[in-house]
Design a protein around this motif. Structure first.
Motif, PDB file in Angstrom:
ATOM      1  N   LEU A  44       0.697  -1.402  -0.105  1.00 21.64           N
ATOM      2  CA  LEU A  44       0.175   0.117  -0.009  1.00 21.64           C
ATOM      3  C   LEU A  44       0.837   1.182  -0.068  1.00 21.64           C
ATOM      4  CD1 LEU A  44      -2.738  -0.958   2.530  1.00 21.64           C
ATOM      5  CD2 LEU A  44      -3.016  -0.666   0.122  1.00 21.64           C
ATOM      6  N   HIS A  45       1.701   1.113   0.691  1.00 21.38           N
ATOM      7  CA  HIS A  45       2.526   2.515   1.173  1.00 21.38           C
ATOM      8  C   HIS A  45       3.908   2.362   1.049  1.00 21.38           C
ATOM      9  CE1 HIS A  45      -1.447   2.924   3.099  1.00 21.38           C
ATOM     10  NE2 HIS A  45      -1.434   3.991   2.368  1.00 21.38           N
ATOM     11  N   GLY A  46       4.533   1.462   0.217  1.00 18.59           N
ATOM     12  CA  GLY A  46       6.006   1.628  -0.004  1.00 18.59           C
ATOM     13  C   GLY A  46       6.546   0.807   1.093  1.00 18.59           C
ATOM     14  N   VAL A  47       7.896   1.131   1.388  1.00 18.83           N
ATOM     15  CA  VAL A  47       8.813   0.401   2.329  1.00 18.83           C
ATOM     16  C   VAL A  47       9.365   1.766   3.100  1.00 18.83           C
ATOM     17  CG1 VAL A  47       9.314  -1.556   0.991  1.00 18.83           C
ATOM     18  CG2 VAL A  47      10.843   0.527   0.830  1.00 18.83           C
ATOM     19  N   GLN A  48       9.837   1.515   4.258  1.00 11.21           N
ATOM     20  CA  GLN A  48      10.654   2.488   5.119  1.00 11.21           C
ATOM     21  C   GLN A  48      11.839   1.853   5.805  1.00 11.21           C
ATOM     22  OE1 GLN A  48       8.086   5.345   7.403  1.00 11.21           O
ATOM     23  NE2 GLN A  48       6.879   3.746   7.217  1.00 11.21           N
ATOM     24  N   SER A  49      12.604   2.299   6.005  1.00  7.54           N
ATOM     25  CA  SER A  49      13.862   1.919   7.188  1.00  7.54           C
ATOM     26  C   SER A  49      14.013   3.032   8.003  1.00  7.54           C
ATOM     27  CB  SER A  49      15.117   1.532   6.678  1.00  7.54           C
ATOM     28  OG  SER A  49      15.794   2.680   5.807  1.00  7.54           O
ATOM     29  N   GLY A  50      14.720   2.652   9.385  1.00  5.31           N
ATOM     30  CA  GLY A  50      14.890   3.407  10.360  1.00  5.31           C
ATOM     31  C   GLY A  50      15.816   3.041  11.426  1.00  5.31           C
ATOM     32  N   ASP A  51      16.214   3.863  12.387  1.00  9.46           N
ATOM     33  CA  ASP A  51      16.845   3.384  13.551  1.00  9.46           C
ATOM     34  C   ASP A  51      18.340   2.453  12.930  1.00  9.46           C
ATOM     35  OD1 ASP A  51      15.015   4.937  15.036  1.00  9.46           O
ATOM     36  OD2 ASP A  51      14.537   3.214  16.299  1.00  9.46           O
ATOM     37  N   VAL A  52      18.840   3.043  12.109  1.00 11.47           N
ATOM     38  CA  VAL A  52      19.816   2.290  11.600  1.00 11.47           C
ATOM     39  C   VAL A  52      21.340   2.523  12.444  1.00 11.47           C
ATOM     40  CG1 VAL A  52      21.419   2.125   9.710  1.00 11.47           C
ATOM     41  CG2 VAL A  52      18.971   2.071   9.281  1.00 11.47           C
ATOM     42  N   ASP A  53      21.996   1.495  12.695  1.00 11.98           N
ATOM     43  CA  ASP A  53      23.204   1.466  13.389  1.00 11.98           C
ATOM     44  C   ASP A  53      24.063   1.037  12.640  1.00 11.98           C
ATOM     45  OD1 ASP A  53      22.938  -0.909  14.224  1.00 11.98           O
ATOM     46  OD2 ASP A  53      22.265  -0.351  16.331  1.00 11.98           O
ATOM     47  N   THR A  54      25.443   0.564  13.505  1.00  8.79           N
ATOM     48  CA  THR A  54      26.554  -0.078  12.771  1.00  8.79           C
ATOM     49  C   THR A  54      26.292  -1.418  12.356  1.00  8.79           C
ATOM     50  OG1 THR A  54      27.591  -0.608  14.801  1.00  8.79           O
ATOM     51  CG2 THR A  54      28.389   1.462  13.816  1.00  8.79           C
ATOM     52  N   ALA A  55      25.254  -1.768  12.721  1.00 10.64           N
ATOM     53  CA  ALA A  55      25.205  -3.458  12.608  1.00 10.64           C
ATOM     54  C   ALA A  55      23.871  -3.885  12.186  1.00 10.64           C
ATOM     55  CB  ALA A  55      25.771  -4.345  13.798  1.00 10.64           C
ATOM     56  N   SER A  56      22.900  -2.934  12.350  1.00  7.18           N
ATOM     57  CA  SER A  56      21.336  -3.237  12.114  1.00  7.18           C
ATOM     58  C   SER A  56      20.637  -2.129  11.662  1.00  7.18           C
ATOM     59  CB  SER A  56      20.905  -3.880  13.440  1.00  7.18           C
ATOM     60  OG  SER A  56      20.956  -2.741  14.378  1.00  7.18           O
ATOM     61  N   GLY A  57      19.335  -2.518  11.152  1.00  7.66           N
ATOM     62  CA  GLY A  57      18.384  -1.346  10.674  1.00  7.66           C
ATOM     63  C   GLY A  57      16.979  -1.906  10.646  1.00  7.66           C
ATOM     64  N   MET A  58      15.906  -1.269  11.172  1.00  7.84           N
ATOM     65  CA  MET A  58      14.564  -1.864  11.090  1.00  7.84           C
ATOM     66  C   MET A  58      14.040  -1.568   9.539  1.00  7.84           C
ATOM     67  SD  MET A  58      13.481  -2.871  13.925  1.00  7.84           S
ATOM     68  CE  MET A  58      11.772  -2.809  13.515  1.00  7.84           C
ATOM     69  N   VAL A  59      13.208  -2.352   9.204  1.00  6.12           N
ATOM     70  CA  VAL A  59      12.716  -2.023   7.815  1.00  6.12           C
ATOM     71  C   VAL A  59      11.251  -2.446   8.191  1.00  6.12           C
ATOM     72  CG1 VAL A  59      14.692  -2.717   6.560  1.00  6.12           C
ATOM     73  CG2 VAL A  59      13.188  -4.642   7.260  1.00  6.12           C
ATOM     74  N   TRP A  60      10.239  -1.929   7.130  1.00  2.00           N
ATOM     75  CA  TRP A  60       8.916  -1.780   7.348  1.00  2.00           C
ATOM     76  C   TRP A  60       8.182  -1.736   5.812  1.00  2.00           C
ATOM     77  CZ3 TRP A  60       5.207   1.402   5.382  1.00  2.00           C
ATOM     78  CH2 TRP A  60       4.041   1.422   5.687  1.00  2.00           C
ATOM     79  N   THR A  61       6.893  -2.263   5.949  1.00  2.00           N
ATOM     80  CA  THR A  61       6.271  -2.202   4.708  1.00  2.00           C
ATOM     81  C   THR A  61       4.700  -2.473   5.249  1.00  2.00           C
ATOM     82  OG1 THR A  61       5.852  -2.672   2.498  1.00  2.00           O
ATOM     83  CG2 THR A  61       6.200  -4.583   4.181  1.00  2.00           C
ATOM     84  N   GLN A  62       3.622  -2.453   4.319  1.00  2.00           N
ATOM     85  CA  GLN A  62       2.412  -2.493   4.475  1.00  2.00           C
ATOM     86  C   GLN A  62       1.597  -3.134   3.353  1.00  2.00           C
ATOM     87  OE1 GLN A  62      -0.108   0.752   5.506  1.00  2.00           O
ATOM     88  NE2 GLN A  62      -1.554  -0.330   6.531  1.00  2.00           N
ATOM     89  N   VAL A  63       0.983  -4.231   3.523  1.00  7.01           N
ATOM     90  CA  VAL A  63       0.011  -4.553   2.547  1.00  7.01           C
ATOM     91  C   VAL A  63      -1.492  -4.555   2.627  1.00  7.01           C
ATOM     92  CG1 VAL A  63       1.606  -6.653   1.723  1.00  7.01           C
ATOM     93  CG2 VAL A  63       0.232  -6.876   3.785  1.00  7.01           C
TER      94      VAL A  63
END
Length: 521
Positions: A44-63
């Motif tokens: 529905l609304h694309g993708v997002q990433s956030g709260d990225v650091d040296t070893a990780s990052g959150m990713v998001w989507t919606q269907v």
């Protein structure tokens, strides 16, 4: 910027170009994609990433329906070496959203992530994949660039034929990440079909959804505030290519909300306990953003992001723990747990620069009731004297930082719908037990414009730059008037100098300053 940073910028810019972030693609009217015509699941609304650091990052989507979502990542955009990291359930209980922490990544690495959805009611219906990217924070010193601003889709100014252009302008600079400093949505600001401007012409909102025709009250209506902003082409393209670090302020719930908010005379809100709406808004915020969850504190928003040896970012929450706005001098805004956390983490930081993302400015007077000038909604109380109430909490933090020689503190904020640079110095202040520091204000991203707020002299602020709407007729101008702002921060990997630029939506540089760090090692 150094060679590595330049190459990274080119890579991000190439991805932005391919994802359509640059240009006015929002005006195009295309036929329905084949996957909609074939009743396959779609995002529905694309993708997002956030709260990225040296070893990780959150990713998001919606269907658009209950699905099983496969999540892969690769270090190349061609996905020649994909790693399947998760099979996620996107169910109605979470608004059919899916978010996941990509962990155990290498530092300073380009990461491309891909979602593919399978309809839970028919496994033969599989979506087209959708892709986003981010770059992990560096382990060693390299040049950094990030942006910040706030205030999206306020005062009835929604998605017109141009779209939320400031997001496309920020994309040109290919930042490592973007800090959204609050008022991420305007749940209390309905969006009409059109607004008559002062010259008699019309602002036409090309997109208006049912949830945006009234204030948000139910959980689904709060979810709809986020869904609306994500209908903008520029926002979705920017989100796909640039990690977003979110915090919230008041309009995610309602204007100036605190425990003292009196809804007894407001027929728009059937429930009269503001905490009911705050809980619903917080759930929507957690569902619709790639903010890291805290398992033991699921409602917590304040947090620290370690972004390599040059930068730590501290996100504070001035809404969840505040005393009533009408309280007397004993009122607080941070709460003792958050204040203790902030002091402890700042003292422990080994990064050169400590950036505090604060959803409200420190020295500007923001009244809860402007007609009577009562009840501070922010920190300053307007009396220019020794610290009282909420000012006292900040005085304790400032004194702690001085006593523990915690240097290189920079505050970034939004909220007031103009851009400014404030320098705080004890030589000008009623309270003198602190080290000088800078606070930079930016915004709005896509909202109405407002004039400058008065300064409270308790901590000795001085305006070094300001650009704002005037008074009277110049208040609440539309985004097309051009008074939409964002900030850019560059940290040089060699000199460790920080350059702060204040920009407008047409990509004009309005002001800049270069800050030399205090280097102890």
């Amino acid at each position: 910027m150094d060679d590595a940073a330049t190459q990274a910028g080119l890579s991000r810019r190439s991805f932005l170009l391919s994802s359509g972030a640059i240009g006015l693609a929002a005006t195009a009217k295309l036929a329905a994609p084949f996957y909609l015509q074939s009743r396959r699941p779609h995002f529905l609304h694309g993708v997002q990433s956030g709260d990225v650091d040296t070893a990780s990052g959150m990713v998001w989507t919606q269907v658009d329906r209950p699905c099983r979502i496969a999540l892969d990542y690769s270090t190349t955009g061609a996905f020649g070496d994909p790693v399947r990291v998760a099979e996620l359930n996107a169910l109605p209980g979470s608004n059919c959203t899916a978010k996941h922490l990509l962990a155990d990544l290498l530092p300073d690495q380009e990461i491309f992530y891909r979602f593919t959805a399978t309809d839970l009611s028919d496994v033969n219906r599989v979506s087209e994949p959708i892709v986003g990217r981010f770059r992990t924070a560096p382990f060693r010193r390299r040049s950094l660039r990030f942006a910040w601003s706030g205030d999206t889709a306020g005062q009835g100014w929604g998605i017109d034929d141009v779209g939320m252009k400031t997001y496309a302008t920020m994309a040109i600079h290919a930042p490592d990440f973007f800090i959204h400093s609050g008022d991420t949505v305007y749940a209390d600001n309905p969006i009409p079909d059109e607004i008559t401007l002062r010259d008699g012409t019309l602002w036409k909102n090309r997109i208006v959804t049912p949830e945006k025709r009234d204030v948000a009250r139910t959980l689904n209506e709060y979810r709809g505030q986020w869904a609306y902003n994500l209908l903008d082409d520029h926002v979705r393209a920017f989100n796909a290519a640039c990690p977003i670090f979110y915090q919230w302020d008041d309009h995610e719930v309602m204007n100036n909300w605190s425990a003292s908010t009196d809804l007894s005379g407001d027929p728009r809100y059937p429930e009269k306990d503001v905490s009911v709406y705050a809980r619903r808004a917080l759930q929507a915020f957690r569902e619709m953003t790639p903010v890291r969850p805290f398992e033991t504190q699921p409602g917590r928003i304040f947090r620290k992001i370690v972004y390599g040896p040059l930068l730590d970012v501290f996100f504070v929450d001035l809404r969840s723990y505040r005393d009533p706005n009408q309280a007397d001098g004993g009122a607080g805004i941070l709460g003792w747990r958050q204040a203790a956390w902030l002091k402890r983490e700042l003292a422990a930081s080994r990064a050169t620069w400590k950036v505090i993302a604060c959803d409200m400015p420190i020295g500007l007077v923001v009244w809860d009731d402007y007609a009577s000038k009562t009840g501070s909604d922010a920190i300053a109380n307007g009396d220019d004297g020794p610290p009282k109430g909420r000012e006292g909490e900040f005085a304790e933090i400032f004194r702690f930082l001085r006593d523990n020689a915690v240097n290189n503190i920079v505050w970034l904020t939004a909220d007031v719908h103009y851009t400014a640079a404030h320098h705080y110095d004890p030589s000008r202040a009623a309270f003198k037990d602190f080290l000088p520091f800078w606070e930079f204000v930016s915004g709005p991203l896509h909202s109405g414009t407002y004039g400058p707020k008065p300064l409270d002299r308790t901590f000795g602020p001085e305006v070094r730059f300001i650009k704002a709407a005037g008074t009277g007729i110049d208040q609440n101008l539309p985004p097309s008037a051009g008074l939409q702002f964002f900030g850019l921060v560059d940290i040089d990997g060699q000199s460790r100098q920080m350059t702060v630029r204040l920009m407008d939506r047409d990509d004009r540089e309005l002001w800049r300053v270069v800050l030399d760090p205090v280097v102890t090692g």
